[in-house]
Structure formats: C-alpha cells, structure tokens
Design a protein around this motif. Structure first.
Motif, PDB file in Angstrom:
ATOM      1  N   ILE A  29       0.911  -1.206   0.007  1.00 21.09           N
ATOM      2  CA  ILE A  29      -0.202  -0.059  -0.207  1.00 21.09           C
ATOM      3  C   ILE A  29       0.895   1.235   0.062  1.00 21.09           C
ATOM      4  N   ALA A  30       0.629   2.034  -0.835  1.00 23.34           N
ATOM      5  CA  ALA A  30       1.504   3.420  -0.871  1.00 23.34           C
ATOM      6  C   ALA A  30       0.657   4.698  -1.087  1.00 23.34           C
ATOM      7  N   LEU A 100      -5.578  16.286  -2.094  1.00 24.52           N
ATOM      8  CA  LEU A 100      -6.230  15.150  -2.691  1.00 24.52           C
ATOM      9  C   LEU A 100      -4.999  13.881  -2.261  1.00 24.52           C
ATOM     10  N   ASN A 101      -5.757  13.075  -1.461  1.00 26.72           N
ATOM     11  CA  ASN A 101      -4.796  12.026  -0.790  1.00 26.72           C
ATOM     12  C   ASN A 101      -4.969  10.810  -1.776  1.00 26.72           C
ATOM     13  N   ILE A 102      -4.154  10.172  -2.085  1.00 22.09           N
ATOM     14  CA  ILE A 102      -4.268   8.804  -3.169  1.00 22.09           C
ATOM     15  C   ILE A 102      -3.738   7.679  -2.501  1.00 22.09           C
ATOM     16  N   ILE A 103      -4.365   6.583  -2.244  1.00 21.85           N
ATOM     17  CA  ILE A 103      -4.036   5.386  -1.582  1.00 21.85           C
ATOM     18  C   ILE A 103      -4.010   4.386  -2.686  1.00 21.85           C
ATOM     19  N   SER A 104      -2.991   3.479  -2.916  1.00 22.98           N
ATOM     20  CA  SER A 104      -3.091   2.551  -3.942  1.00 22.98           C
ATOM     21  C   SER A 104      -2.508   1.251  -3.169  1.00 22.98           C
ATOM     22  N   SER A 105      -3.314   0.280  -3.491  1.00 21.90           N
ATOM     23  CA  SER A 105      -3.140  -0.947  -2.952  1.00 21.90           C
ATOM     24  C   SER A 105      -2.968  -2.097  -4.174  1.00 21.90           C
ATOM     25  N   LEU A 147       5.687   4.536   1.014  1.00 19.36           N
ATOM     26  CA  LEU A 147       5.061   3.115   1.082  1.00 19.36           C
ATOM     27  C   LEU A 147       4.346   3.219   2.586  1.00 19.36           C
ATOM     28  N   ILE A 148       3.369   2.735   2.475  1.00 20.47           N
ATOM     29  CA  ILE A 148       2.708   2.685   3.953  1.00 20.47           C
ATOM     30  C   ILE A 148       2.644   1.356   4.476  1.00 20.47           C
ATOM     31  N   GLU A 149       2.563   0.344   3.781  1.00 19.37           N
ATOM     32  CA  GLU A 149       2.553  -1.256   4.304  1.00 19.37           C
ATOM     33  C   GLU A 149       3.171  -1.931   3.030  1.00 19.37           C
ATOM     34  N   LYS A 150       3.740  -3.215   3.562  1.00 22.97           N
ATOM     35  CA  LYS A 150       3.834  -4.221   2.528  1.00 22.97           C
ATOM     36  C   LYS A 150       4.047  -5.512   3.555  1.00 22.97           C
ATOM     37  N   THR A 151       3.335  -6.559   2.766  1.00 22.37           N
ATOM     38  CA  THR A 151       3.377  -7.756   3.696  1.00 22.37           C
ATOM     39  C   THR A 151       3.477  -8.841   2.387  1.00 22.37           C
ATOM     40  N   GLY A 152       3.960 -10.228   3.072  1.00 21.91           N
ATOM     41  CA  GLY A 152       4.216 -11.503   2.172  1.00 21.91           C
ATOM     42  C   GLY A 152       5.647 -11.585   2.063  1.00 21.91           C
ATOM     43  N   GLY A 153       5.961 -12.833   1.393  1.00 23.00           N
ATOM     44  CA  GLY A 153       7.132 -13.212   1.210  1.00 23.00           C
ATOM     45  C   GLY A 153       7.468 -14.001   2.206  1.00 23.00           C
ATOM     46  N   VAL A 154       8.777 -14.818   2.229  1.00 25.75           N
ATOM     47  CA  VAL A 154       9.132 -15.871   3.218  1.00 25.75           C
ATOM     48  C   VAL A 154      10.092 -15.443   4.283  1.00 25.75           C
TER      49      VAL A 154
END
Length: 162
Positions: A29-30, A100-105, A147-154
């Motif tokens: 999420i950015a 104007l705030n833009i959030i991309s997921s 970048l707000i958040e990142k998940t996943g990966g090993v």
C-alpha cells in the motif's frame, strides 16, 4: 551488514534472480497526494473539468501504471498483478487549498514484492491529476509519495510505516 544483491561481481547493477524464491501472497500500500487550489477542487468535485472526470481517469492511469512498473523501473521484475485498487480522500488545508490523498493497494501471488508497483500506481495517479488540471493552475504540488505497508514473502519482513 546485509549483502547488497543488486550488484554483480564487477560492481555493476543487475536484476536480482528471484527464480528460487517460492510464490507467496504479497501486498503493498502506497500513498501520494496532490495539493491544489479551491477552484480545482470544486471543478473536480462537480465534474466540470474540460478534460473529463479527473478521478476516474487518474484511477485507470494508476491501475495501468501498477501493471507497467517493470517497464519503467530498470531493475523491477515483470510480475503478475492480481489486484490493484486506487482510493481518494480530500482534506481542506485552508480556505483556498485542498489536498487530494491517493492510496494505492496492489496484490500478487508471486516470488517478489509489489512495493514498486504500489508506489508507481500512486505516483502516476497523482501525475494524471496534475495533467488533467494544469490548464487551470500549474502551481499544484505532488507528494510526498511513500510506502505505507508491505506484507508477504518468506522472510517475514513485513513493513508498516509508523
């Protein structure tokens, strides 16, 4: 200190080999923003911009950008994108200025993350808003983008911006 993986034995840039990494669900999420005038805010909100529906066009541009990040950023891997969402919110900063705030997921099931895809989506969404409104006022300000958040990966190295 971690080993720098984006350089070859000669110290030159290379694309990292991710072929041995397992596929996992990965998200990012950015956010970006566009600071704009009261006049532009009202034109967008009332769908009165001559180029059309600014947010609809910007949203499509952001989705397209996420799918093309690998084509724009040299060391990005071409990866399957399973989902992209662009959301907007407004903040009035003062009587004459809005944000104007833009959030991309972005989401994928693959062997590398989608941070660059989310950041590219947020950035291109903001740039598209600027492009569609620049005839009214070229003084708009884009950013910050982050970048707000990142998940996943090993490796279990999820990230959440504090």
């Amino acid at each position: 200190m971690s080993k720098l993986t984006h350089f070859n034995e000669q110290g030159r840039a290379k694309m990292v080999d991710v072929s041995t990494k397992p596929d996992t669900v990965r998200t990012a999420i950015a956010q970006s923003s566009v600071q704009l005038s009261n006049e532009i805010y009202h034109l967008i909100r009332n769908n009165k911009m001559k180029k059309g529906d600014v947010l609809a066009v910007a949203q499509v541009a952001g989705v397209m950008a996420a799918k093309k990040a690998w084509d724009l950023i040299p060391m990005c891997h071409p990866i399957p994108i399973n989902g992209v969402n662009i959301e907007f919110s407004w903040e009035q900063k003062d009587p004459n200025m809005y944000m104007l705030n833009i959030i991309s997921s972005v989401k994928t099931k693959g062997n590398t993350g989608v941070e660059m895809e989310a950041l590219t989506a947020a950035s291109v969404t903001a740039l598209t808003v600027y492009d569609m409104c620049k005839a009214i006022d070229k003084g708009m300000v884009i950013g910050p983008t982050f970048l707000i958040e990142k998940t996943g990966g090993v490796s279990s190295t999820d990230y959440l911006r504090e």
